[in-house]
Write a protein that holds these residues in place. Sequence first.
Motif, PDB file in Angstrom:
ATOM      1  N   ALA A 109       0.894  -0.959  -0.161  1.00  0.00           N
ATOM      2  CA  ALA A 109       0.146   0.075  -0.010  1.00  0.00           C
ATOM      3  C   ALA A 109       1.413   1.011  -0.237  1.00  0.00           C
ATOM      4  CB  ALA A 109      -1.440   0.079   1.438  1.00  0.00           C
ATOM      5  N   GLU A 110       0.373   2.457   0.124  1.00  0.00           N
ATOM      6  CA  GLU A 110       1.253   3.533  -0.493  1.00  0.00           C
ATOM      7  C   GLU A 110       2.048   3.813   1.649  1.00  0.00           C
ATOM      8  OE1 GLU A 110       2.612   6.497  -2.041  1.00  0.00           O
ATOM      9  OE2 GLU A 110       1.057   5.727  -2.674  1.00  0.00           O
ATOM     10  N   ASN A 111       3.558   4.021   0.588  1.00  0.00           N
ATOM     11  CA  ASN A 111       4.200   3.958   1.642  1.00  0.00           C
ATOM     12  C   ASN A 111       4.373   2.798   3.063  1.00  0.00           C
ATOM     13  OD1 ASN A 111       5.103   6.311   1.143  1.00  0.00           O
ATOM     14  ND2 ASN A 111       3.515   7.488   1.266  1.00  0.00           N
ATOM     15  N   LYS A 112       3.383   2.055   3.049  1.00  0.00           N
ATOM     16  CA  LYS A 112       3.369   0.462   3.426  1.00  0.00           C
ATOM     17  C   LYS A 112       4.205  -0.827   3.120  1.00  0.00           C
ATOM     18  CE  LYS A 112      -0.087   1.956   5.996  1.00  0.00           C
ATOM     19  NZ  LYS A 112      -2.518   1.580   6.082  1.00  0.00           N
ATOM     20  N   ARG A 113       4.963  -1.510   3.783  1.00  0.00           N
ATOM     21  CA  ARG A 113       5.862  -2.139   3.446  1.00  0.00           C
ATOM     22  C   ARG A 113       5.987  -3.545   4.358  1.00  0.00           C
ATOM     23  NH1 ARG A 113      10.658   0.119  -0.551  1.00  0.00           N
ATOM     24  NH2 ARG A 113       9.934   1.880  -2.066  1.00  0.00           N
ATOM     25  N   TYR A 114       6.682  -4.305   3.505  1.00  0.00           N
ATOM     26  CA  TYR A 114       7.064  -5.978   4.649  1.00  0.00           C
ATOM     27  C   TYR A 114       8.496  -5.432   4.198  1.00  0.00           C
ATOM     28  CZ  TYR A 114       1.716  -7.435   4.779  1.00  0.00           C
ATOM     29  OH  TYR A 114       0.839  -7.279   4.718  1.00  0.00           O
ATOM     30  N   GLU A 115       9.429  -5.631   5.082  1.00  0.00           N
ATOM     31  CA  GLU A 115      10.605  -5.760   5.084  1.00  0.00           C
ATOM     32  C   GLU A 115      11.336  -6.991   5.162  1.00  0.00           C
ATOM     33  OE1 GLU A 115      12.099  -3.486   4.476  1.00  0.00           O
ATOM     34  OE2 GLU A 115      10.317  -1.870   5.039  1.00  0.00           O
TER      35      GLU A 115
END
Length: 214
Positions: A109-115
């Motif tokens: 999503a916008e500015n959301k990540r799984y690292e």
Amino acid sequence: MKKQLPLLRYCIRCCMLLLITASSLHANAKKTPTHFGTVQSFLGSYTGEIAIDLDGPNDEMLSITLFEEKVKEKGGWQKTKQSIKLNMASILLITIDSISYKIASIEYAENKRYEYCCLRLKEGSPKLGLYQWGTKDDPEKWILHYRNLSSYTMLSSPTLEGNKISMYALFVKCPAIKERLRLTKNGFITAEMNTAERLAAVRQLIQESAGCLQ
């Protein structure tokens, strides 16, 4: 003194409860699974037991046990091991059970990540490819990446919508695809499309661009 005894007992019980709770939390803490394999990094290649979650996000540092052996000492044998830690950003590839994984952060999503996730290239190439996140083929874990896309992105992510300009640069030597793209309003991936429809569209692009993608 007698009046202080109940308070003392209460404090002791509270301390014991805290110790039991802490022990329980420690016992139930998620332990990172280990896998025997090879890590290729900017610093070199290392083979051993790799502590990594293949199906989920990971921490910034990767631990590798290179070897474990018993050394004879006074009174018996002592078990020793040599471990190293690598920053995930330095890793090029991880190979486990003959399967190669790329380490990447996934935008969902916008500015959301799984690292620091483990991705397998399933279709296409690094120039335009479909990846699977983890060890199993999961229709909800398709990841798209192409040369001009800023991040590895879940196929269901709204951030893939309207990437018309970046795809123009990708298909600059594919005239038929470029013309079809020009006629679209927002590109090949739109908000109205579900994941299955997006998957079909990307697969078509991979097939059609096989001979012209630079």
